[in-house]
Structure formats: structure tokens, C-alpha cells
Write a protein that holds these residues in place. Sequence first.
Motif, PDB file in Angstrom:
ATOM      1  N   GLN A 120      42.729 -77.799  35.126  1.00 44.11           N
ATOM      2  CA  GLN A 120      43.544 -76.762  34.497  1.00 44.11           C
ATOM      3  C   GLN A 120      44.295 -77.328  33.291  1.00 44.11           C
ATOM      4  O   GLN A 120      44.639 -76.602  32.370  1.00 44.11           O
ATOM      5  N   VAL A 121      44.534 -78.644  33.321  1.00 43.98           N
ATOM      6  CA  VAL A 121      45.329 -79.307  32.291  1.00 43.98           C
ATOM      7  C   VAL A 121      44.562 -80.510  31.754  1.00 43.98           C
ATOM      8  O   VAL A 121      43.948 -81.258  32.521  1.00 43.98           O
ATOM      9  N   HIS A 158      43.153 -74.458  31.020  1.00 41.76           N
ATOM     10  CA  HIS A 158      44.290 -73.590  30.711  1.00 41.76           C
ATOM     11  C   HIS A 158      45.229 -74.188  29.666  1.00 41.76           C
ATOM     12  O   HIS A 158      45.772 -73.449  28.832  1.00 41.76           O
ATOM     13  N   ARG A 159      45.442 -75.503  29.715  1.00 45.15           N
ATOM     14  CA  ARG A 159      46.411 -76.111  28.806  1.00 45.15           C
ATOM     15  C   ARG A 159      45.939 -77.472  28.325  1.00 45.15           C
ATOM     16  O   ARG A 159      45.365 -78.251  29.090  1.00 45.15           O
ATOM     17  N   PHE A 161      47.573 -80.815  26.325  1.00 47.88           N
ATOM     18  CA  PHE A 161      48.781 -81.487  25.854  1.00 47.88           C
ATOM     19  C   PHE A 161      48.411 -82.757  25.103  1.00 47.88           C
ATOM     20  O   PHE A 161      47.458 -83.459  25.461  1.00 47.88           O
ATOM     21  N   LEU A 246      52.221 -79.399  22.622  1.00 44.10           N
ATOM     22  CA  LEU A 246      51.218 -78.466  23.143  1.00 44.10           C
ATOM     23  C   LEU A 246      50.065 -78.358  22.170  1.00 44.10           C
ATOM     24  O   LEU A 246      50.234 -77.975  21.015  1.00 44.10           O
ATOM     25  N   ALA A 249      46.817 -73.395  24.692  1.00 44.50           N
ATOM     26  CA  ALA A 249      47.096 -72.768  25.990  1.00 44.50           C
ATOM     27  C   ALA A 249      46.311 -71.476  26.117  1.00 44.50           C
ATOM     28  O   ALA A 249      46.106 -70.756  25.130  1.00 44.50           O
ATOM     29  N   ARG A 250      45.876 -71.193  27.323  1.00 37.64           N
ATOM     30  CA  ARG A 250      45.292 -69.902  27.672  1.00 37.64           C
ATOM     31  C   ARG A 250      46.203 -69.287  28.727  1.00 37.64           C
ATOM     32  O   ARG A 250      46.292 -69.778  29.843  1.00 37.64           O
ATOM     33  N   ILE A 253      53.023 -69.360  28.860  1.00 42.21           N
ATOM     34  CA  ILE A 253      53.807 -70.561  29.104  1.00 42.21           C
ATOM     35  C   ILE A 253      55.160 -70.087  29.635  1.00 42.21           C
ATOM     36  O   ILE A 253      55.910 -69.419  28.923  1.00 42.21           O
ATOM     37  N   TYR A 256      59.922 -73.202  27.855  1.00 40.41           N
ATOM     38  CA  TYR A 256      59.673 -74.167  26.781  1.00 40.41           C
ATOM     39  C   TYR A 256      60.987 -74.874  26.481  1.00 40.41           C
ATOM     40  O   TYR A 256      61.972 -74.206  26.177  1.00 40.41           O
ATOM     41  N   LEU A 261      53.709 -79.716  33.903  1.00 41.61           N
ATOM     42  CA  LEU A 261      52.562 -79.336  33.077  1.00 41.61           C
ATOM     43  C   LEU A 261      51.751 -78.205  33.699  1.00 41.61           C
ATOM     44  O   LEU A 261      51.025 -77.500  32.989  1.00 41.61           O
TER      45      LEU A 261
END
Length: 276
Positions: A120-121, A158-159, A161, A246, A249-250, A253, A256, A261
Motif C-alpha cells: 500500500q506504501v 496507495h502512497r 513517500f 509525499l 497518493a491515491r 490523506i 498533514y 504512513l
Amino acid sequence: MQASLLAVFAHPDDESLRCGGTLAHYAALGAKVTLVCLTRGEAGRNTDPTLQVTDLATQREQELRDACTVLGIQPPIFLGYHDSGRGERLRRDDPLATINADPLQIEAEVLEVIEQVKPQVMLTFDPHGMYGHPDHLVAHRVATAAFSSSGFRKVKVHRLFYTVQTRAEMQALQGGQSLAVLDGLPPETYAVCDCTIAARLDVNAHAAQKRAALFAHRSQTGPQSTLGTLSDAQLQPLLEFETYSLGGARGVIPEYPLKDLFAGLNVTYGLERQPG
């Protein structure tokens, strides 16, 4: 979904200094943590004269395996490309050096790993590669491209970083016993302003693991290295906090900057304890 994190970096030791605490933290929670390393760092140099190194690639591969064990994550996945070197040692004529390889092919290999581990990350270098190393820039490019392309595939990350350094962190590493790779570089280019920080994780609970993982890279932290001879005042803050911007992202969020994460993602962990 089980929480799954994928880190994509260029050389053995890239994973420890900037995100080793994060990798250890999520592994301790029960997340699946996978590290892709593009090369074995064969264009580096041995900074520990006490090591009898005849094959630096083999030495650094084992060092990374040892570091992963210390961090509590799975053994690394090596893509088998060659370290490009930098400056006068840039390997322009090596077809397997990442700077000469087809970036779409490297991206495809990262996408294969994404299909396997279903992250996912993702984590990778910032757009300047911390200090502009050509291989770091390739890792940034192919990981970012794979994140983008995953939107059209079964497994959508999904994200994304980026590991980053604040201006204060960079200036601290440029002072005193400076980290040589940062000498002469402007923080306004190679660091980030505070408003860019998307997550700053407190990893102090894993500081000892992170230090041990970093120094598992014995060939890179020997007495002839600037990394291995940083003062405690310079190194300790890096063992306690890790900073990210960042990259993409999907979905929503939830806050912030993020404290986790995976915040807001529908994931489960292998252990009862959840991030807080």
C-alpha cells in the motif's frame, strides 16, 4: 489487507540512514516490509582496512542481508544492475550500470515486485537523490514511474513517500566532521522546507536497531569513511526521527503531516499492537 511496505533504493546502506527506523517500526508491528536494491554497490570503496575484501559486490550484498536481519525485515531483493559510480568513477561504458540500463525495463521489474508483495506504501529517494548520485536518481525515477503505472494494474499502490532531509539536518551533516558527499551542496536544493514535510516519524524506539543496521555496512562505515565517523551530535537526531515528503497518493490523506504512513488505509497488522 495486510499492511505491506516496499522500499526501492540503489545501493546497500541506502536503506539504513534515512528510513531504517521506519522499516524496523512497521516490521515490528507485523507489516510485510520488502526492500528492492537495484545494485550491489560494486563501484564503492572499502573504508575498513581490517576487512579482507576481494569482491566488494559480494561483501556489500552480505552486509545488506545482515542489516535487513537487524531491522527485522525480509531478505533484500537485488535486481542485478551495476553501481554506476559517480564523478570521475562514473561507469559510462558498463551496459548494466543503472545509468545505461533501460529505465522502462527497471520499472517493469519493480512492478513485478509490486504484484508479488502488494504494497500500500512505497518509499524511495527524493527527486535530488539526497546528494545527486546518478543511481539514486535512477531509483527515484523508476520507483516513481512504477507507482504511477500501478494505477493501471491489479495492485495499485496507495502512497509514495520520498526520504528527505530538512535544511537543519543537512546543515548539521555539513558542519564539523562533515558527511563528505554533502560538501558544497546548497541545502535550498538538496533539503526540503518545513512545509514540504508530509510525515516525520519518531523512530527512537528503534534507534539501537537502526545504528546496528547502519554499522552492519562495515565496508562503508569504516575508519576511512565520513559516514562511520560522524559525531554523536550529528548522528543521534537521524536515529530518532525520519522525514518524508509525499510523492503521490491515491485516495484521501487524513491529516498533514501524517504520524503514520498507513493512516486511513484499510490494513491489518500481523501483531495486535497498532501504530499510534
